[in-house]
Scaffold this active site. Structure first.
Site, PDB file in Angstrom:
ATOM      1  N   ASP A  62       0.780  -1.239   0.000  1.00 36.69           N
ATOM      2  CA  ASP A  62       0.000   0.000   0.000  1.00 36.69           C
ATOM      3  C   ASP A  62       0.814   1.293   0.000  1.00 36.69           C
ATOM      4  O   ASP A  62       0.482   2.235   0.736  1.00 36.69           O
ATOM      5  CB  ASP A  62      -0.961   0.013   1.191  1.00 36.69           C
ATOM      6  CG  ASP A  62      -1.952  -1.130   1.188  1.00 36.69           C
ATOM      7  OD1 ASP A  62      -1.853  -2.020   0.327  1.00 36.69           O
ATOM      8  OD2 ASP A  62      -2.828  -1.160   2.073  1.00 36.69           O
ATOM      9  N   ASP A 100      -4.909  -0.697  -1.495  1.00 36.62           N
ATOM     10  CA  ASP A 100      -6.301  -0.468  -1.117  1.00 36.62           C
ATOM     11  C   ASP A 100      -7.007   0.042  -2.361  1.00 36.62           C
ATOM     12  O   ASP A 100      -6.451   0.879  -3.093  1.00 36.62           O
ATOM     13  CB  ASP A 100      -6.374   0.607  -0.023  1.00 36.62           C
ATOM     14  CG  ASP A 100      -6.562   0.040   1.371  1.00 36.62           C
ATOM     15  OD1 ASP A 100      -6.642  -1.191   1.517  1.00 36.62           O
ATOM     16  OD2 ASP A 100      -6.639   0.840   2.309  1.00 36.62           O
ATOM     17  N   HIS A 143     -10.742   1.027  -2.627  1.00 35.03           N
ATOM     18  CA  HIS A 143     -12.085   1.100  -2.044  1.00 35.03           C
ATOM     19  C   HIS A 143     -13.128   1.663  -3.003  1.00 35.03           C
ATOM     20  O   HIS A 143     -12.855   2.634  -3.716  1.00 35.03           O
ATOM     21  CB  HIS A 143     -12.071   1.999  -0.803  1.00 35.03           C
ATOM     22  CG  HIS A 143     -11.259   1.475   0.325  1.00 35.03           C
ATOM     23  ND1 HIS A 143     -11.391   0.191   0.805  1.00 35.03           N
ATOM     24  CD2 HIS A 143     -10.316   2.065   1.099  1.00 35.03           C
ATOM     25  CE1 HIS A 143     -10.570   0.017   1.826  1.00 35.03           C
ATOM     26  NE2 HIS A 143      -9.892   1.127   2.016  1.00 35.03           N
ATOM     27  N   HIS A 172     -10.398   7.321   1.610  1.00 29.82           N
ATOM     28  CA  HIS A 172      -9.042   7.176   1.087  1.00 29.82           C
ATOM     29  C   HIS A 172      -9.012   6.057   0.055  1.00 29.82           C
ATOM     30  O   HIS A 172      -9.831   5.157   0.080  1.00 29.82           O
ATOM     31  CB  HIS A 172      -8.039   6.871   2.213  1.00 29.82           C
ATOM     32  CG  HIS A 172      -8.291   5.554   2.879  1.00 29.82           C
ATOM     33  ND1 HIS A 172      -9.262   5.387   3.851  1.00 29.82           N
ATOM     34  CD2 HIS A 172      -7.726   4.329   2.699  1.00 29.82           C
ATOM     35  CE1 HIS A 172      -9.278   4.116   4.241  1.00 29.82           C
ATOM     36  NE2 HIS A 172      -8.355   3.455   3.551  1.00 29.82           N
ATOM     37  N   LYS A 192      -7.084  -5.107  -2.759  1.00 27.09           N
ATOM     38  CA  LYS A 192      -7.888  -5.449  -1.579  1.00 27.09           C
ATOM     39  C   LYS A 192      -8.737  -4.249  -1.184  1.00 27.09           C
ATOM     40  O   LYS A 192      -8.581  -3.168  -1.746  1.00 27.09           O
ATOM     41  CB  LYS A 192      -6.977  -5.867  -0.427  1.00 27.09           C
ATOM     42  CG  LYS A 192      -6.026  -4.781   0.021  1.00 27.09           C
ATOM     43  CD  LYS A 192      -5.035  -5.294   1.046  1.00 27.09           C
ATOM     44  CE  LYS A 192      -4.113  -4.207   1.533  1.00 27.09           C
ATOM     45  NZ  LYS A 192      -4.750  -3.095   2.193  1.00 27.09           N
ATOM     46  N   CYS A 235      -1.982  -2.323   7.719  1.00 31.05           N
ATOM     47  CA  CYS A 235      -1.935  -3.288   6.611  1.00 31.05           C
ATOM     48  C   CYS A 235      -0.635  -4.089   6.555  1.00 31.05           C
ATOM     49  O   CYS A 235      -0.667  -5.261   6.173  1.00 31.05           O
ATOM     50  CB  CYS A 235      -2.206  -2.577   5.292  1.00 31.05           C
ATOM     51  SG  CYS A 235      -3.898  -1.909   5.229  1.00 31.05           S
TER      52      CYS A 235
END
Length: 190
Positions: A19, A61, A63, A80, A105, A144
């Site tokens: 990340d 990430d 999202h 974020h 993810k 993470c």
């Protein structure tokens, strides 16, 4: 830096960069203090792996808008790494070699996924490529990186966290994460 990649990387190893995205670096939506300082170390490890023909993986990430982890949805984080935004992109100074596999993810609508192993099939991917040992760096050490490293160890991989290549959300969180990782068999390289 106590461990140098050229001295320790060998067949059966993989480098995992967790990340290192714009939103987690200074100026981002959820900046980790000095988060961009991990980039040169991650670059060095990724380049050393490339030169030795070893796999490099980069998690991110990713999202959806209005993800349940966001404060306005009852979660604990500001919005974020929203899909297809600049904030979700890897930092421009992160030099991922050609062939780096991206592990996405945080896409689920019903839960957050801190670990690159959480319902991604990542453990199977590593096994398929003969990986036995992983070297982990990235952001954030107490979220993470912690979750990914604990899951890597739980899945039977010899797991090393590169402390120089991580930064925590909080110093206290970082200390707790290091203790927890070490208690669960993760080697924390100081």
């Amino acid at each position: 830096m106590s461990v140098m990649p050229d001295e320790v990387l060998e067949p059966g190893d993989a480098v995992i960069v967790v990340d290192v995205q714009n939103d987690f670096c200074p100026g981002g939506a959820l900046p980790i203090e000095n988060g961009d300082e991990v980039i040169p170390v991650c670059n060095m490890w990724a380049d050393a792996a490339r030169k030795k023909g070893l796999p490099v993986y980069a998690s991110r990430d990713w999202h959806p808008m209005n993800h349940l982890s966001f404060e306005d949805q009852g979660g604990q984080w500001p919005p974020h790494c929203i899909q297809d935004t600049d904030g979700a992109g890897f930092h421009a100074k992160l030099e991922l070699p050609d062939g780096t596999v991206v592990v996405t993810k945080g896409t689920r609508f019903d839960k957050d996924q801190y670990s690159a192993f959480d319902e991604t099939g990542f453990a199977e991917e590593l096994r398929r490529h003969g990986v036995k040992r992983v070297w982990v760096g990235g952001l954030a050490q107490d979220v993470c990186v912690r979750a990914t490293s604990l899951d890597a160890a739980q899945n039977g991989f010899e797991t090393h966290v590169l402390l120089d290549a991580t930064r925590p959300v909080t110093p206290e969180g970082g200390e707790e994460a290091v203790s927890e990782m070490e208690a669960n068999g993760v080697v924390v390289e100081r």
